[in-house]
Design a protein around this motif. Structure first.
Motif: not given
Length: 310
Positions: A132-133, A135-137, A139-140, A143
């Protein structure tokens, strides 16, 4: 790893608590205890355990109710829950999984089974957190790449690529009328040559800020060249264009009065409006650009613009 992991044992039987505690302490897990469902929920509010061993049959809240409560709370939903029970009927096991449990241990406890399942789900949960970490990184990062690909680094306005994409998108749009502004900073080359490019960059940033403040949140404001900007207004005709025009001129005057400048900031402006479906959007842009150049360097006020064609 084990010494950093806290396991909450929830059981109204001291005998069961003691057995599980003895098993888990062999692997140096931190042990927390709750003798009822309500005590378990209170504990989790104060401190999130890494895993919960949850008895089903308890006098106040049963294990199914406690599990559902935790899973319905976003802050506790990801805590892995393993049911512990003497119930070994398939319907009870299925009910446990439906409530949100990750596993099921049947009494009497076998040390190897307890340790294997606890270790497995702690590792799975840790891996899930890392994923999850990551994936969040990712995605960031994606973006950020997307933002940079469509924004001008100096002014933070949209860039030429985004502007041209919007022109293509609007070429067959029925969001008429569509108004396109073109704006250009007067005498920027003179400022660059005499005061340096850092000073010229200040004028570009000031112009960008003025254009952004003069438009609406739904308008597209872009830097399309060194000192050239463009604005797109959808479903907006002459009256909206006039308001934007007046705001830009007023904000330029305010900026010049408020700041001590080596040269006054002047912005030449032109605009054109697409009112019919068969009008070419690129031609509208060219008309706006020509209007801007016709007034270039004249410090033109609104009254000097010829709006008779609208």
């Amino acid at each position: 790893m084990n010494s950093n992991k806290t396991i909450l044992i929830v059981d109204d039987s001291q005998f069961n608590i003691q057995i599980l505690s003895d098993i888990l302490q062999e692997k140096s897990y931190k042990i927390a205890l709750a003798k009822s469902g309500e005590m378990a929920l209170e504990f989790v509010k104060a401190q999130k355990p890494d895993l919960i061993l949850l008895d089903i049959m308890m006098p106040d809240l049963n294990g199914f109710e406690v599990c559902k409560s935790l899973k319905n709370n976003q802050k506790t939903a990801n805590i892995p829950i393993i049911f512990i029970s003497g119930l070994d009927k398939s319907k009870d096991i299925v009910k446990g999984f439906q409530a949100g449990a990750v596993d099921y241990i049947v009494k009497p406890f076998q040390k190897e089974v307890v340790l294997a399942r606890v270790n497995t789900h702690l590792k799975l949960n840790e891996t899930q957190k890392k994923l999850e970490k990551t994936n969040n990184e990712l995605k960031k990062l994606l973006d950020e790449v997307k933002y940079l690909s469509f924004h001008d680094e100096m002014t933070d306005l949209y860039n030429r690529r985004y502007f041209e994409n919007e022109l293509d998108r609007l070429s067959n749009s029925r969001q008429l009328p569509i108004t396109i502004f073109v704006a250009d900073i007067d005498r920027l080359k003179f400022i660059n040559d005499n005061y340096g490019h850092n000073k010229g960059d200040q004028y570009i940033k000031a112009a960008a800020d003025i254009l952004k403040r003069s438009t609406r949140s739904e308008d597209i404001v872009a830097r399309i060249g060194g000192d050239e900007f463009a604005i797109i207004l959808t479903e907006s005709g002459f009256e909206a264009a006039k308001i934007i025009f007046d705001r830009i001129r007023a904000n330029v005057i305010e900026y010049n009065n408020r700041n001590q400048l080596v040269e006054s900031l002047e912005i030449s402006i032109g605009f054109s409006i697409k009112v019919k479906d068969d009008e070419n959007i690129d031609n509208i842009f060219q008309q706006a650009d020509e209007m801007m150049y016709n007034n270039k360097g004249k410090n033109t006020t609104l009254k000097k613009y010829n709006f008779s064609s609208y």
